[in-house]
Design a protein around this motif. Structure first.
Motif, PDB file in Angstrom:
ATOM      1  N   ARG A  21      -0.517   5.511   3.135  1.00  0.00           N
ATOM      2  CA  ARG A  21      -1.444   4.737   3.966  1.00  0.00           C
ATOM      3  C   ARG A  21      -2.321   5.650   4.818  1.00  0.00           C
ATOM      4  O   ARG A  21      -3.507   5.379   5.038  1.00  0.00           O
ATOM      5  CB  ARG A  21      -0.671   3.758   4.843  1.00  0.00           C
ATOM      6  CG  ARG A  21       0.014   2.633   4.063  1.00  0.00           C
ATOM      7  CD  ARG A  21       0.463   1.505   4.975  1.00  0.00           C
ATOM      8  NE  ARG A  21       1.484   1.938   5.911  1.00  0.00           N
ATOM      9  CZ  ARG A  21       2.793   1.897   5.674  1.00  0.00           C
ATOM     10  NH1 ARG A  21       3.234   1.441   4.501  1.00  0.00           N
ATOM     11  NH2 ARG A  21       3.666   2.295   6.585  1.00  0.00           N
ATOM     12  N   GLU A  22      -1.746   6.741   5.274  1.00  0.00           N
ATOM     13  CA  GLU A  22      -2.487   7.705   6.098  1.00  0.00           C
ATOM     14  C   GLU A  22      -3.611   8.360   5.289  1.00  0.00           C
ATOM     15  O   GLU A  22      -4.746   8.493   5.759  1.00  0.00           O
ATOM     16  CB  GLU A  22      -1.515   8.780   6.616  1.00  0.00           C
ATOM     17  CG  GLU A  22      -2.172   9.846   7.476  1.00  0.00           C
ATOM     18  CD  GLU A  22      -1.176  10.941   7.868  1.00  0.00           C
ATOM     19  OE1 GLU A  22      -1.607  12.096   8.007  1.00  0.00           O
ATOM     20  OE2 GLU A  22       0.029  10.627   8.010  1.00  0.00           O
ATOM     21  N   PRO A  62       0.810  -1.223   0.000  1.00  0.00           N
ATOM     22  CA  PRO A  62       0.000   0.000   0.000  1.00  0.00           C
ATOM     23  C   PRO A  62       0.842   1.271   0.000  1.00  0.00           C
ATOM     24  O   PRO A  62       0.311   2.362   0.197  1.00  0.00           O
ATOM     25  CB  PRO A  62      -0.807  -0.133   1.299  1.00  0.00           C
ATOM     26  CG  PRO A  62       0.100  -0.889   2.210  1.00  0.00           C
ATOM     27  CD  PRO A  62       0.895  -1.834   1.341  1.00  0.00           C
ATOM     28  N   SER A  74      -5.021   7.136   2.527  1.00  0.00           N
ATOM     29  CA  SER A  74      -5.998   6.101   2.209  1.00  0.00           C
ATOM     30  C   SER A  74      -6.920   5.834   3.393  1.00  0.00           C
ATOM     31  O   SER A  74      -8.138   5.665   3.230  1.00  0.00           O
ATOM     32  CB  SER A  74      -5.281   4.813   1.799  1.00  0.00           C
ATOM     33  OG  SER A  74      -6.206   3.788   1.526  1.00  0.00           O
ATOM     34  N   GLU A  93       4.178   5.425   4.449  1.00  0.00           N
ATOM     35  CA  GLU A  93       3.301   5.755   5.574  1.00  0.00           C
ATOM     36  C   GLU A  93       2.318   6.876   5.225  1.00  0.00           C
ATOM     37  O   GLU A  93       1.148   6.844   5.609  1.00  0.00           O
ATOM     38  CB  GLU A  93       4.149   6.169   6.779  1.00  0.00           C
ATOM     39  CG  GLU A  93       3.322   6.418   8.039  1.00  0.00           C
ATOM     40  CD  GLU A  93       4.188   6.753   9.241  1.00  0.00           C
ATOM     41  OE1 GLU A  93       3.620   7.195  10.259  1.00  0.00           O
ATOM     42  OE2 GLU A  93       5.426   6.572   9.168  1.00  0.00           O
ATOM     43  N   ARG A  99      -2.896   1.206  -3.686  1.00  0.00           N
ATOM     44  CA  ARG A  99      -2.010   0.193  -4.278  1.00  0.00           C
ATOM     45  C   ARG A  99      -1.792   0.460  -5.769  1.00  0.00           C
ATOM     46  O   ARG A  99      -0.750   0.103  -6.317  1.00  0.00           O
ATOM     47  CB  ARG A  99      -2.592  -1.201  -4.031  1.00  0.00           C
ATOM     48  CG  ARG A  99      -2.465  -1.642  -2.571  1.00  0.00           C
ATOM     49  CD  ARG A  99      -3.306  -2.871  -2.242  1.00  0.00           C
ATOM     50  NE  ARG A  99      -2.994  -3.378  -0.908  1.00  0.00           N
ATOM     51  CZ  ARG A  99      -3.487  -2.866   0.210  1.00  0.00           C
ATOM     52  NH1 ARG A  99      -4.323  -1.836   0.154  1.00  0.00           N
ATOM     53  NH2 ARG A  99      -3.149  -3.359   1.378  1.00  0.00           N
TER      54      ARG A  99
END
Length: 691
Positions: free
Chosen positions: A45-46, A39, A48, A42, A113
């Motif tokens: 991912r945050e 993904p 998302s 960091e 992704r």
């Protein structure tokens, strides 16, 4: 051959269940395959997680709002109709919500992704986005086919085949009513956030698309998922389910006593699930330009379906079938199904012509942008209205051919055949918002410029795919609604004669009541879209004021020193969408009941209303969705560096056109699709209550 025919006749419905389960299992493996990929860092991912949290919060609140209305409808059906229809309504509503919710969650997982895959290769990003969309596509057809086949099987054993088929109309209503709410609520959400972000961010502050300094950027990305993913999934779920139910009902009403006519639509649906899986595999194996690969998946699905439909048709109808006093051969029924398959690439090609930047309609809008905002708007409106001509002519030709082959049942088969490609078509539709969000993640996470180039290219393809799938959904809705109208007349006739009366209703243009109904029905899509557009305007205005307030109160936002309050904009559009969707969503239901209740109007006026809604709804929906997409792609064409690129006078005009087109193509236009079918389904349901 006789043994084979008996086998398919007796096991056609269970085989369709098996195919639906295979599709759902394949979707589950796609989810696992997506989850195995990285993904990203960091920060990605945050971002998302923030989008996922906002989308989940909105859908949870939407479910609570819709549930109150659904409970009321369930009680009314249980009391005034019958328990089986009421239970079917709940099943249809639940599956429609489930398809949208799961599809949205997977899309959020896939977009980050896809951004990460774009750092490796364009092909990797293409496959990741498409596989994310394929989960939604397979869920839609799998859940629709499975829910209808299981309900029909159980209800047949409990109350008999005829009563079970009539109860299926409740399941269709559940899917359609939820779809109207999902389409409207999601559309209001996504376009209010998008318009608000563009007006202040791009035009007033000169910010890039998805710039993290824009306070509305998270709401905009959330909107892509709740509108384009969850809303579209619920929309096509109900279109698929309604088309399947409509074909079964047409088989019951026009071919009473012939079980093959009931089984045939199930078999076509089961075959198409296998074809959709082959289409997904094609994308994961093929190489080439993104648009060509995606269209190759559609053609793969269509080819496999066309090959397998023939033995299924020949086996179920070895000696043909008598329809309207004429013997129809297996070849004629097969030709009706082929017309449905052919209509899909035809509508796809026509919509692509009117909405792609490679062709004249969008180029006219591009050049109109050079002379100002007003000329851009005029050109875009004209493009949308031009876009109605060819699709409607081909729809008319399809109706003529299929009716010639097998009467009303032939039209129903063509619609079911056309919707049999829904799995792969929805995969293309969800591909759009996934790549759009991937680009947003790339910008907000400050990824290298070359990654955004890849996501922008895929987003441009995805934008055209979204327009194409909306055209497909609307065209199929028009045909499905026509089948439902035919079923309304047949059901009304059967109800009157069963009570010992003489069916004397005349749906003729010489009858003034029919003309009155046409006027009322023709009015409904206009009022419906007016409410929808007003809702977007109100909510977008609130977002604009909030973004301006934040930028004035915290000047450090534009310099990167202060962090925007993303949650405030998310909360504004969430509340606005849930509040504003209720009145337009209930409008078709209230209108039908009101006409039925008023005695001087009654069944004949209601019949005219159904036709009027189909005709004007079809034209408005095509004009809005195609025109809006053309505006959007004209803007993207300029942003690629043409006519001065971003920041130019032409770009400012194109942004205005796109801002007007946003609620056209993503809120009002697509929501007409389920609205048309709600009107027809409710009319069928209330026949024994009011007539």
């Amino acid at each position: 051959m006789i043994l084979f025919a008996l086998t398919i006749l007796n096991s056609g419905v269970p085989l369709s269940m098996l195919c639906a389960v295979i599709g759902l299992v394949f979707a589950f493996f796609l989810i696992l395959a997506i989850m195995r990929h990285s993904p990203g860092n960091e920060r990605m991912r945050e971002i998302s997680a923030a989008v996922q949290e906002g989308a989940k919060a909105y859908l949870n609140r939407q479910v609570k709002t819709i549930s109150v209305i659904a409970v009321v409808v369930f009680i009314l059906l249980f009391v005034f109709k019958d328990p089986a229809t009421a239970i079917g309504f709940v099943i249809g509503a639940f599956c429609s919500l489930a398809a949208g919710f799961i599809g949205m969650r997977v899309a959020v997982l896939a977009n980050v992704r896809t951004a990460q895959a774009a750092s490796i290769a364009r092909l990797n990003a293409l496959r990741m986005a498409f596989n994310g969309g394929s989960v939604t596509g397979l869920l839609v057809v799998g859940l629709a086919l499975l829910s209808v086949s299981i309900f029909y099987t159980i209800a047949t054993r409990m109350i008999g085949s005829d009563a079970a088929i009539r109860s299926l109309v409740g399941l269709a209503l559940g899917g359609s009513l939820i779809s109207v709410f999902a389409r409207l609520g999601g559309g209001i959400y996504t376009k209010a956030a998008d318009v608000g972000a563009d007006l202040v961010g791009k035009i007033e502050s000169g910010l890039e698309e998805d710039d993290p300094r824009n306070p509305a950027v998270i709401a905009d990305n959330v909107g892509d998922n709740v509108g384009d993913c969850a809303g579209m999934a619920a929309d096509v779920f109900e279109t698929y389910a309604v088309s399947l139910v409509g074909a079964i009902l047409a088989g019951l009403l026009t071919l009473a006593g012939n079980p093959a006519a009931i089984v045939y639509p199930f078999v076509l649906g089961g075959i198409s699930v296998l074809g959709a899986i082959c289409g997904v595999l094609f994308v994961n194996l093929a190489r080439g330009k993104p648009a060509a690969v995606l269209m190759g998946a559609v053609m793969t699905n269509a080819l496999i379906s066309a090959i397998l439909f023939w033995p299924a048709t020949r086996s179920l109808f070895p000696d043909g079938v008598t329809i309207g006093g004429l013997l129809r051969s297996p070849a004629q029924l097969y030709f009706a199904s082929l017309v449905g398959l052919i209509m899909t690439p035809v509508i796809v090609a026509l919509t692509n012509y009117y909405t792609s930047s490679h062709y004249r309609p969008v180029q006219k809008i591009v050049h109109a942008s050079e002379t100002g905002h007003a000329t851009n708007i005029i050109s875009g409106l004209a493009a949308g209205q031009h876009a109605t001509a060819l699709p409607v002519l081909f729809i008319g030709l399809a109706i003529l051919l299929t009716f010639h082959f097998a009467g009303l049942y032939g039209i129903a088969i063509a619609v079911m055949s056309m919707l049999s490609l829904a799995g792969i078509i929805i995969s293309l539709d969800s591909f759009g918002p996934i790549t759009d969000n991937a680009g947003g993640v790339a910008v907000m996470a400050d990824l290298p410029r070359e990654i955004r180039v890849v996501t922008d290219e895929l987003d441009s393809v995805g934008n055209t795919m979204k327009a194409v799938t909306k055209g497909y959904a609307i065209a199929s809705a028009g045909l499905a609604a026509l089948v439902l109208f035919g079923s309304y007349v047949q059901e009304l006739s059967g109800h009157v004669t069963a009570r010992g009366g003489v069916f004397s209703y005349q749906f003729s243009l010489a009858e003034p009541k029919v003309i009155i109904g046409l006027f009322i029905g023709g009015l409904l899509p206009f009022i419906f879209t007016a409410f929808s557009m007003d809702a977007v305007g109100k909510a977008a205005g609130a977002v604009v004021r909030e973004v301006r307030r934040q930028l004035q109160a915290k000047p450090g936002i534009l310099t990167g020193q202060d962090r925007p309050e993303y949650g405030t904009c998310v909360d504004i559009v969430t509340k606005a969408a849930l509040r504003e969707m209720i009145v337009p969503a209930l409008l078709p239901l209230v209108a039908v009941v009101a006409v039925a209740v008023i005695k001087p109007l009654g069944a004949v006026v209601l019949g005219g209303l159904l036709v009027g809604t189909i005709v004007t709804g079809l034209f408005i929906a095509i004009a809005m969705t195609s025109g809006g997409a053309a505006w959007d792609n004209a803007k993207k064409f300029i942003e690629e560096g043409n006519l001065g690129g971003k920041g130019s006078f032409a770009h400012a005009a194109a942004v205005t056109g796109d801002t007007v087109g946003d609620p056209y193509k993503d809120t009002a236009g697509p929501a007409i699709n389920p609205m048309i079918k709600v009107v027809n389904i409710v009319a069928i349901l209330i026949i024994p209550i009011f007539f």
